[in-house]
Design an enzyme around this catalytic site. Structure first.
Site: not given
Length: 273
Positions: A30, A53, A75, A108, A188
């Site tokens: 995290p 990422d 993204k 993860d 999200m």
């Protein structure tokens, strides 16, 4: 990293008799680099190519080998550096070039990280891959926020859901999510927070159910806003929280006042640095 760590043969640049390219789907956790697994830390220290990422913290990125080629495939909502199909194709292409590739993903890889889709693409292309689990945001962020996910007096189950569904996909099963004695962790979900709170209350949870939103949990930038389903969205908006955030709903949120232990270090301004 410790200089005495042996370099695995699989991470050496291919040569005569070397194994073909391989992709490591690595969970970055995290945010706090101390939460990386030993396997993840070793792979980063020895990486040849890292496909990054957007949710990987700067502190974790600092552990990437200086010689590694880093490719940003991040993204964000309504802004994709690469579409998922492009990322899948990139991983396959790099491996076919004989590269040893670390695909570094926040949390993860197999928990809302699209790691399953990437593993499928690699398997279908005949590419060797390995999955290196990471501490998913729900576990790491809740712990640093002082909110246990389960507790005998408050929650006998816990559900991880995403607040961002695939375009044209089905609605969440709100009735199943709005259950008592359950902790709900929403990934999200910041943009949809008002609707999430409204739907949970409409499908059975009390509007007074405690809830929290945690921004950039486990890092020096961690911020926590608590409230109820009735007022959480307004509190979060007033506080100006920004993604990445995690939402936690359930009676366990009441324990934060007693169990909060993590105090983020103050961020120095440029003038003070």
């Amino acid at each position: 990293m410790n200089a005495c760590v042996d370099l695995p043969r699989s991470l050496l640049r291919p040569g005569a008799g070397a194994r073909p390219g391989r992709v490591y789907l690595v969970g970055a956790g995290p945010g706090d680099p101390d939460l990386l697994t030993l396997r993840a830390a070793r792979l980063l220290a020895q990486a040849e190519v890292v496909v990054l990422d957007q949710l990987v913290s700067a502190e974790v990125q600092a552990l990437i080998a200086p010689r590694a080629q880093v490719i940003d495939a991040g993204k964000q909502r309504q802004r994709h550096t690469m579409e998922q199909d492009e990322i899948n194709a990139l991983l396959v292409r790099l491996a076919r070039q004989g590269r040893q590739v670390v695909r570094l993903k926040g949390g993860d890889p197999f928990v809302f990280g699209r790691g399953g889709e990437e593993a499928q693409a690699l398997a279908e292309a005949g590419i060797e891959f390995e999955v290196v689990p990471g501490i998913t945001a729900a576990c790491g962020v809740s712990a640093y926020a002082g909110i246990p996910l389960t507790h005998r007096d408050h929650a006998q189950s816990c559900s991880f859901v995403t607040g961002h569904v695939k375009e044209g996909g089905p609605e969440p099963d709100w009735a199943a999510l709005a259950q008592p004695q359950q902790t709900l962790v929403i990934y999200m979900g910041l943009a949809a927070l008002p609707r999430i709170c409204t739907q949970l209350a409409a499908h059975g949870l009390s509007p007074e159910t405690p809830a929290a939103v945690v921004q950039q949990g486990t890092t020096a930038a961690q911020r926590v806003v608590t409230g109820t389903l009735a007022d959480l969205a307004a509190r979060v908006q007033a506080a100006g929280l920004r993604s990445p955030c995690l939402t936690i709903v359930g009676e366990v949120v009441r324990l934060r006042e007693q169990l909060a232990w993590f105090e983020p270090a103050p961020v120095l301004s440029a003038a003070c640095a």
